[in-house]
Scaffold this active site. Sequence first.
Site, PDB file in Angstrom:
ATOM      1  CG  HIS A 107      19.117 -47.192-120.145  1.00  0.00           C
ATOM      2  ND1 HIS A 107      18.605 -46.198-119.351  1.00  0.00           N
ATOM      3  CD2 HIS A 107      18.097 -47.635-120.910  1.00  0.00           C
ATOM      4  CE1 HIS A 107      17.320 -46.040-119.623  1.00  0.00           C
ATOM      5  NE2 HIS A 107      16.982 -46.908-120.553  1.00  0.00           N
ATOM      6  CG  ASP A 115      21.019 -44.966-117.174  1.00  0.00           C
ATOM      7  OD1 ASP A 115      20.540 -45.985-116.648  1.00  0.00           O
ATOM      8  OD2 ASP A 115      20.897 -44.710-118.387  1.00  0.00           O
ATOM      9  CB  SER A 146      14.898 -47.125-123.002  1.00  0.00           C
ATOM     10  OG  SER A 146      14.716 -47.459-121.635  1.00  0.00           O
TER      11      SER A 146
END
Length: 350
Positions: A331, A328, A105
Amino acid sequence: MNFSAPLLSSVSLLLLFLHVVHLTANASECNMFIGRWIHDESYPLYDSGACPFIEHEFTCTKNGRPDLDYTKYRWQPRDCNLTRFNGLSFLEKFRGKSIMFVGDSLSRNQWQSLTCMLHSSVPNARYNLSRVGDVSIFTFTDYRVKVMLDRNVYLVDTVQEKIGRVLKLDSIAGGKLWKQIDMLIFNTWHWWSRRGPTQPWDFIQVGNEILKDMDRMVAFEKALTTWGQWVDANIDPSKSQVFFQGISPSHYNGTLWNEPRAKNCLGQKQPLLGSTYPGGLPPAVAVLKGALSKIKKPVTLLDITNLSLLRKDGHPSIYGLGGRTGMDCSHWCLEGVPDTWNEILYNLIL
């Protein structure tokens, strides 16, 4: 002592020439990955809100993030200046060619960044976005440029067998998708430490040996060696450029940036000043560089670890996929840090 005008003119031209040569030599020798973050009101390079295909988990402002300072930073190398990203120039350079990101990702994060950067440069240009299996294909039809993403978290193969899902460190059948691509940007790391329900394999195979588990850093190195052998066997440097994204860092421990009360990246609004991250580099960086040094074909490392470590402010935190129920710090918000990865990539291919 008197010098004639023509002689002085010649000396001046020679000095000017030597100065230009010196600057050019410095630029060509410049390490773009050593530098610092500078506040720059001319950034960001695009508006994520105007990027119609950007995925929900990366659009931190749409998800309610109130501060915007994290979008206003430019990476300044110590010994040279980066050429500002020019999407039209990029598309012309790759007219009729293909680009593929291969990885997890974090590759998707960088792929999304590049497609938004290019779209914002030619907002009226026609494009198609499709997906076949694990491969997303973004095509700028007017330029016949394909910017693709192959979702492949380990680079080596995971195969369903009678005993269960087997991670095969010596097998890389997925590489058939990477042949004949003009520019490849590989990445793997974040899934190597996964355990429990999110671990997508049941056994590891090394040669003919089946193991229930093994040292994950050793497994990572073996997989990179297999990938490197694929590069040496399949890449024609006259036709394909190969990059490795590098290790994208997380920020879940404030002690590493001298803020021990911070348990994650929530509320971080500014980068670290200077060029050095107090917590040092993750051990995976040394493993990656060791594996890359064994590859005979040219592979360029996008050595983004340190510059990204300084950006504790760049993650979605509660403004990502999980919203306020998630955290998160792995990311990156878009627009944001991956735009700089792509700006450096652009400078490396100019």
